[in-house]
Design a protein around this motif. Sequence first.
Motif, PDB file in Angstrom:
ATOM      1  N   GLU B  17      -4.372  -9.983   6.952  1.00  0.00           N
ATOM      2  CA  GLU B  17      -4.702  -9.180   8.133  1.00  0.00           C
ATOM      3  C   GLU B  17      -6.052  -9.617   8.691  1.00  0.00           C
ATOM      4  OE1 GLU B  17      -4.184  -5.001   7.924  1.00  0.00           O
ATOM      5  OE2 GLU B  17      -2.321  -5.141   6.784  1.00  0.00           O
ATOM      6  N   LEU B  19      -8.438  -8.403  10.626  1.00  0.00           N
ATOM      7  CA  LEU B  19      -9.640  -7.564  10.558  1.00  0.00           C
ATOM      8  C   LEU B  19     -10.155  -7.433   9.130  1.00  0.00           C
ATOM      9  CD1 LEU B  19      -8.599  -4.867  13.152  1.00  0.00           C
ATOM     10  CD2 LEU B  19     -10.555  -6.401  13.338  1.00  0.00           C
ATOM     11  N   MET B  20      -9.215  -7.349   8.181  1.00  0.00           N
ATOM     12  CA  MET B  20      -9.620  -7.250   6.779  1.00  0.00           C
ATOM     13  C   MET B  20     -10.271  -8.550   6.328  1.00  0.00           C
ATOM     14  SD  MET B  20      -8.942  -4.314   6.065  1.00  0.00           S
ATOM     15  CE  MET B  20      -8.139  -3.355   4.851  1.00  0.00           C
ATOM     16  N   GLU B  22     -11.896 -10.668   8.301  1.00  0.00           N
ATOM     17  CA  GLU B  22     -13.204 -10.685   8.938  1.00  0.00           C
ATOM     18  C   GLU B  22     -14.196  -9.850   8.118  1.00  0.00           C
ATOM     19  OE1 GLU B  22     -14.226  -8.753  13.014  1.00  0.00           O
ATOM     20  OE2 GLU B  22     -12.619 -10.194  13.354  1.00  0.00           O
ATOM     21  N   ARG B  23     -13.734  -8.662   7.736  1.00  0.00           N
ATOM     22  CA  ARG B  23     -14.592  -7.735   7.001  1.00  0.00           C
ATOM     23  C   ARG B  23     -15.020  -8.324   5.658  1.00  0.00           C
ATOM     24  NH1 ARG B  23     -16.291  -2.779   6.739  1.00  0.00           N
ATOM     25  NH2 ARG B  23     -16.559  -1.826   4.692  1.00  0.00           N
ATOM     26  N   ALA B  88      -4.655  -2.928  -1.761  1.00  0.00           N
ATOM     27  CA  ALA B  88      -4.667  -1.524  -1.345  1.00  0.00           C
ATOM     28  C   ALA B  88      -3.796  -0.692  -2.277  1.00  0.00           C
ATOM     29  CB  ALA B  88      -4.183  -1.389   0.095  1.00  0.00           C
ATOM     30  N   TYR B  89      -3.296  -1.308  -3.344  1.00  0.00           N
ATOM     31  CA  TYR B  89      -2.436  -0.570  -4.263  1.00  0.00           C
ATOM     32  C   TYR B  89      -3.206   0.491  -5.033  1.00  0.00           C
ATOM     33  CZ  TYR B  89       1.388  -3.667  -3.311  1.00  0.00           C
ATOM     34  OH  TYR B  89       2.380  -4.347  -2.684  1.00  0.00           O
ATOM     35  N   LYS B 107      -8.905  -2.196  -1.138  1.00  0.00           N
ATOM     36  CA  LYS B 107      -9.077  -2.234   0.310  1.00  0.00           C
ATOM     37  C   LYS B 107      -9.127  -0.829   0.880  1.00  0.00           C
ATOM     38  CE  LYS B 107      -5.787  -5.424   1.273  1.00  0.00           C
ATOM     39  NZ  LYS B 107      -4.972  -6.250   2.195  1.00  0.00           N
ATOM     40  N   PRO B 108      -9.895  -0.513   1.897  1.00  0.00           N
ATOM     41  CA  PRO B 108     -10.871  -1.418   2.507  1.00  0.00           C
ATOM     42  C   PRO B 108     -12.072  -1.633   1.581  1.00  0.00           C
ATOM     43  CG  PRO B 108     -10.876   0.729   3.585  1.00  0.00           C
ATOM     44  CD  PRO B 108      -9.775   0.761   2.596  1.00  0.00           C
ATOM     45  N   GLN B 110     -15.578  -2.008   0.041  1.00  0.00           N
ATOM     46  CA  GLN B 110     -16.866  -1.369   0.316  1.00  0.00           C
ATOM     47  C   GLN B 110     -17.987  -2.220  -0.285  1.00  0.00           C
ATOM     48  OE1 GLN B 110     -16.869   1.234   2.431  1.00  0.00           O
ATOM     49  NE2 GLN B 110     -14.646   0.904   2.428  1.00  0.00           N
TER      50      GLN B 110
END
Lengths: 404, 259
Positions: B17, B19-20, B22-23, B88-89, B107-108, B110
């Motif tokens: 993804e 945006l993820m 990029e983050r 994200a599990y 995810k997301p 930190q």
Amino acid sequence: MLRRLVQWHREWEDEVHGVLVDPGHAAVAQSGMRRRLAAKLAALTPIERRQLREFSDAHRGPRGYWLLAKLLMLFSAGGVVWHLFVPAMGWAFAIGVANAVGITLLVGTLDAWFNYRKIVRDWRKFLRQMVGFWGVMVLVDAAFKVAVKGVPARVVFAALPSHLGWVLAVALLIWVPQLAVSLLRYRQYQVLAEQLQREAENERLARELAESQLRLLRAQIEPHFLFNTLGAVQQLAQHGDPRAATLTGDLIDFLRSSMRDIRSEQVGLAAEFGLVESYLKVMQVRLGTRLRFELRLPPALEQVRIPSMIVLTLVENAIKHGIEPALRGGGIDVSAEALGSVVRIRVQDGGVGMSILSGAGEGGTGLDNVRHRLRLTYGDGAGLALRDGDPGLIADVTIPRQQP
Amino acid sequence: MSAAMNTHPTVLVAEDEPLMRERLLELLAQSWPEARVALVAENGNDAWDGFLEHEPDAVFLDIRMPGLSGLEVAERIGTMAHVVFVTAYDQYAVDAFDAGAVDYLLKPVQPDRLDKAVARLRDKLGERPAAAGADMGDLLRHLKAALPGVRQERTRWIKASVGRQVRLIDVDEVLFFQSDTRYTRIVLRDYEALIRTPLKDLISGLDPDRFWQIHRATVVNVNAVAAAERLDAERMQVLIKGCSEKLPVSRTFVHLFRE
């Protein structure tokens, strides 16, 4: 001796009651006549057993015998009255006959009251038995008169037709009311059985619906979806990207519509397409250029009702098993179309296609859920068909245009 | 692992993804400024191919990706690099990670959690690489069973143009695949074909027990291997049955042929 008899009787009563409560108890009944009776009781339908149980609860034990004694006294009183009106009849004879008739009527009534299914089903047999029994009795009586009492055969034969006529009349007099009572009871039985079946069916449907909605809820707000979306919002917000606000708005729309639709059994197509659109907008921000989508809903179909979240489930499947696993992503087309008497809703994706679905446990459950809810709502009038779109998958839901 | 002692370790990031991705890259730049991101992959196939090309010291892998899943890439990497899963599990999967030597990020991602992961990685980079993934095989098997939707479908047929015909090639009959820039050469007993799909995208559909990757550019059918020859201390080559070609085995894959 008496005590042992009372004890035996009480045990037997408990045994019968046990079988009426739970037919499985018939297997532990004492052998012989008691076992045979228990087996017969166990073979009755649950409604019949319940009726018998209610009767036995009300009348078993001393109360039942007291009632029987009162009835016998009533019959005897009838015999006395009969004697007073027809003094030619002896006391003993009048009382004896009155009791015989009374007991016959009592047994017949009880028989009709509880054994109605058999009486209604085998009414010919019962009529034959009744007429046959009394006919044979008349013939035995005639033979007795000729052979033992020395009444001339000529006289006996002359009286035979009228005796048989009487006997037939008596037989019919017993049989007709018995059949009438049985028919009445049978009708009640059928109504009760139907009602019970309907209640059981309604209960089953309600339970299944609740279960499927619960499953839907669990599948819907899955952590994977929420966390990834919130991550995307966080990233956009960090850079002051205006898409952060739009994405949050779409997520709110999606969550609010989901919560609303999970509680309602059916929604209009316009609302369902709105839900799907907010979901796809969220996914598009997340997947970027890997997802394109198009929604087409003709205004004429906006009010058509559909079980809630069915289209959404198909779109989620298309994302999860079609677009996300595809290296270069793909497009999703969602459309509704009226075809004669049915409405077809199509979800087509340009992803990896059918092969992925075959082994996918997760996807299978979602689709099973869609099929199940369609069947609950429309019976065989609706369906879900999947086929290879090359590339991707085509999922068609057809529902009747005329709503049930 | 010469870079392990290096002050500028190399990192590979794989996340589908945008945006993820990029983050993670932005946060990584803050938490681990001295690391050099060698490659950013958008799917599992690119991640594995990029790994072979760049041989990074640490790899951040999303679990659910198109093509090879993060688990499958990690399985292939084995002990060649330190793997951090990004997922994200929920807790169930996380428990499984806790049992193993690899790290994980939820995810997301930190910043404070990433700082910890980087600190752990810094420690590990100084250690010998074998220590990183001693129980990896068991852990990965456990995870694969626990996580739905990350299984890979196998390819059975490949469509290829040979002259004016389109042939349907049964994967089992292929002797070996060889990467030819953007094309893949498929060699069979009687003929060969050139297809437009890059080798890295074919790999995810092949059973790793039957098709061994022996080089970034070469995958051989185990049944077609006649022998492997040692050329010197580090280099080997594979001989294919009924075929005169000799296929080089890269250093990364020499262990496959050790007795």
